[in-house]
Design a protein around this motif. Sequence first.
Motif, short mmCIF file in Angstrom:
data_model
loop_
_atom_site.label_atom_id
_atom_site.label_comp_id
_atom_site.label_asym_id
_atom_site.label_seq_id
_atom_site.Cartn_x
_atom_site.Cartn_y
_atom_site.Cartn_z
N THR A 167 0.83 -1.20 0.00
CA THR A 167 0.00 0.00 0.00
C THR A 167 0.86 1.25 0.00
O THR A 167 1.85 1.34 0.74
CB THR A 167 -0.93 0.01 1.23
OG1 THR A 167 -1.81 -1.11 1.16
CG2 THR A 167 -1.76 1.28 1.28
N VAL A 168 0.47 2.20 -0.84
CA VAL A 168 1.09 3.52 -0.87
C VAL A 168 0.07 4.51 -0.30
O VAL A 168 -0.98 4.74 -0.90
CB VAL A 168 1.48 3.93 -2.30
CG1 VAL A 168 1.99 5.36 -2.33
CG2 VAL A 168 2.51 2.97 -2.87
N GLY A 169 0.35 5.06 0.85
CA GLY A 169 -0.53 6.05 1.45
C GLY A 169 -0.31 7.41 0.83
O GLY A 169 0.84 7.84 0.67
N VAL A 170 -1.39 8.08 0.47
CA VAL A 170 -1.32 9.41 -0.12
C VAL A 170 -2.35 10.29 0.57
O VAL A 170 -3.47 9.86 0.83
CB VAL A 170 -1.60 9.38 -1.64
CG1 VAL A 170 -1.56 10.78 -2.24
CG2 VAL A 170 -0.59 8.48 -2.36
N ARG A 171 -1.97 11.51 0.87
CA ARG A 171 -2.89 12.43 1.55
C ARG A 171 -4.09 12.76 0.67
O ARG A 171 -3.96 13.01 -0.53
CB ARG A 171 -2.16 13.72 1.91
CG ARG A 171 -3.01 14.70 2.72
CD ARG A 171 -2.38 16.07 2.84
NE ARG A 171 -1.01 16.00 3.35
CZ ARG A 171 -0.21 17.05 3.45
NH1 ARG A 171 -0.65 18.25 3.05
NH2 ARG A 171 1.02 16.92 3.93
N HIS A 172 -5.26 12.74 1.29
CA HIS A 172 -6.46 13.18 0.58
C HIS A 172 -6.38 14.69 0.35
O HIS A 172 -6.12 15.47 1.26
CB HIS A 172 -7.71 12.87 1.40
CG HIS A 172 -8.95 13.56 0.90
ND1 HIS A 172 -9.60 13.19 -0.25
CD2 HIS A 172 -9.63 14.63 1.39
CE1 HIS A 172 -10.62 13.99 -0.45
NE2 HIS A 172 -10.67 14.87 0.53
N VAL A 173 -6.61 15.09 -0.90
CA VAL A 173 -6.71 16.50 -1.26
C VAL A 173 -8.10 16.71 -1.85
O VAL A 173 -8.47 16.06 -2.83
CB VAL A 173 -5.63 16.89 -2.29
CG1 VAL A 173 -5.84 18.33 -2.75
CG2 VAL A 173 -4.24 16.72 -1.69
N PRO A 174 -8.90 17.58 -1.26
CA PRO A 174 -10.28 17.73 -1.72
C PRO A 174 -10.38 18.26 -3.15
O PRO A 174 -9.62 19.15 -3.56
CB PRO A 174 -10.88 18.73 -0.73
CG PRO A 174 -10.00 18.66 0.47
CD PRO A 174 -8.63 18.39 -0.06
N HIS A 175 -11.32 17.70 -3.88
CA HIS A 175 -11.70 18.22 -5.19
C HIS A 175 -13.23 18.18 -5.24
O HIS A 175 -13.82 17.11 -5.10
CB HIS A 175 -11.10 17.39 -6.33
CG HIS A 175 -11.57 17.85 -7.69
ND1 HIS A 175 -11.07 18.97 -8.30
CD2 HIS A 175 -12.52 17.34 -8.51
CE1 HIS A 175 -11.68 19.13 -9.47
NE2 HIS A 175 -12.56 18.16 -9.62
N ASN A 176 -13.86 19.32 -5.42
CA ASN A 176 -15.32 19.41 -5.41
C ASN A 176 -15.92 19.64 -6.78
O ASN A 176 -17.12 19.88 -6.90
CB ASN A 176 -15.77 20.56 -4.48
CG ASN A 176 -15.37 20.34 -3.04
OD1 ASN A 176 -14.72 21.18 -2.43
ND2 ASN A 176 -15.73 19.20 -2.49
N GLU A 208 -2.32 13.20 11.64
CA GLU A 208 -1.95 11.95 10.97
C GLU A 208 -2.06 12.10 9.45
O GLU A 208 -1.18 11.64 8.71
CB GLU A 208 -2.87 10.83 11.46
CG GLU A 208 -2.60 9.47 10.89
CD GLU A 208 -3.61 8.44 11.37
OE1 GLU A 208 -4.79 8.56 11.00
OE2 GLU A 208 -3.23 7.53 12.12
N ILE A 209 -3.12 12.74 9.00
CA ILE A 209 -3.32 12.93 7.56
C ILE A 209 -2.25 13.84 6.98
O ILE A 209 -1.69 13.56 5.91
CB ILE A 209 -4.73 13.52 7.31
CG1 ILE A 209 -5.80 12.49 7.65
CG2 ILE A 209 -4.87 13.97 5.86
CD1 ILE A 209 -7.21 13.06 7.64
N LEU A 210 -1.94 14.91 7.67
CA LEU A 210 -0.95 15.87 7.16
C LEU A 210 0.45 15.28 7.11
O LEU A 210 1.33 15.82 6.43
CB LEU A 210 -0.97 17.15 8.01
CG LEU A 210 -2.27 17.97 7.93
CD1 LEU A 210 -2.18 19.19 8.84
CD2 LEU A 210 -2.55 18.39 6.49
N ALA A 211 0.68 14.19 7.83
CA ALA A 211 1.98 13.52 7.78
C ALA A 211 2.12 12.62 6.56
O ALA A 211 3.22 12.16 6.24
CB ALA A 211 2.20 12.70 9.06
N GLU A 212 1.01 12.35 5.87
CA GLU A 212 1.04 11.52 4.67
C GLU A 212 1.66 12.29 3.50
O GLU A 212 1.57 13.52 3.43
CB GLU A 212 -0.38 11.10 4.28
CG GLU A 212 -1.00 10.06 5.20
CD GLU A 212 -0.45 8.68 4.92
OE1 GLU A 212 -0.93 7.99 4.00
OE2 GLU A 212 0.51 8.29 5.62
N PRO A 213 2.28 11.59 2.55
CA PRO A 213 2.80 12.27 1.36
C PRO A 213 1.68 12.93 0.57
O PRO A 213 0.59 12.36 0.44
CB PRO A 213 3.44 11.14 0.55
CG PRO A 213 3.63 10.01 1.50
CD PRO A 213 2.55 10.14 2.52
#
Length: 448
Positions: free
Chosen positions: A229-238, A409-414
């Motif tokens: 698994t590659v963890g990637v930070r969620h970035v909102p797109h609306n 925790e989320i902000l620590a993700e790439p």
Amino acid sequence: MKVLFVSFPHHTHYFSMVPLASALRTAGHEVRVASHPDLTEQITGAGLTAVPVGTPDWYFNDPHAPELLGQILEDGSAHVQGFDFTRDDPGQWTHESLLALENIAVASLYASVSNDTMLDDLVAYARHWRPDLVIWEQHTFAGAVAARAVGAAHARLLHGVDITVRARQEFLRLTAALPGPAQDPTAEWLGRAVRRYAPRLGFTEHMVTGQWTVDITPPGSRLDLGLRTVGVRHVPHNGPSVVPDWLREPADRPVREPADRPRVCLTLGLSGELDHAPFSFGALLDGLAGLDAEIVATLGADARDQLGPVPENVRLVEFVPLNDLLPTCAAVVHHGGIGTRATAELHGVPQLLLPYGWDTVAKARRVAELGHGLYLPADGLTVDALRTAVERLLTEESFTKAADRVRTEILAEPTPNEAVRLLERLTAEHTGQTTDAPPSTVTTAPFA
């Protein structure tokens, strides 16, 4: 590098792919997004290049009896949606029941989305364009078929709790204990699909899981299923969005200044209704009347026209970008949508979930376990219970502290931009792997 994204034909699923697709494009890679024609406008609206595959109105793609087919698909989808993915009912986790789930999911969801026409068009385009990497949305297995047919590396993009793979792993474990050969509907369907285009190839479990998974959910919410698994930070797109005047000018509020009255977002989709709730949207708003908070309720125009007078502390809006609204909120009430939950977690906003099926119950439980929100199951969903839960979110400091921990925790993700280099390395590692060697060992995770 050429990267082909393959999306489920619904905007909320596609929106979760946009930030990574944009990051790859701005890093200098060529990016295309393939889906049914229904999604073309959303794809191009995000500034990406669309590849329409299949036919419009994919849910009714039988020219002889479209209404009948649509009803079959709808009924089958309802069965999958209502399956006990959290394993509260052990009777649903027998081999017989899990086999039925696989059969129904393949026929009513997976093979209807990745139907023959869509597969033909997608594989033809992949042979023409020759992508190095295919990234496919977790329910759109056509991406895995096309990647395997042309020898491209491929990854699954996961935007929610990995409940279907967990259920499949349990199905495979129980199947392995049976004497003699046994059915595997998913493997049989995908095996047939890939052999249409590459007769010497067959099914591998990577066609269900991806050669690796790109997971944009918070690390604390992920299931340990033994997958790369590659963890990637969620970035909102609306999608196309405009910040309304009332959100830019707090002084325009008719009641109080923001510091005096907290704001609560209430969003249940365009209809504003919950099929499993014993009350209407209007009754819900009436139940929140008098609460010392401003309730910002999103509601489609048609539903708003049918709604009568609302309490003085309610502001009805048709649409507002959540990435702009939620940072101004002290809490959010929602039905467990992909972007709503993820955006609330990104901004550290406590949430109340009203789950309805699919992975929403698993999401809701994890939110409650991590302490940054509450949920009301269907059998406990009343107006009084909802009001009490909202009051708790607004008054108990523990929810805000837990939400801040999840945000950290989320902000620590790439970020998607930071993940590009890793995707380049993984693509080089997996490109051209079209052999039928067994996939890496999969560990079945125990249930909590």
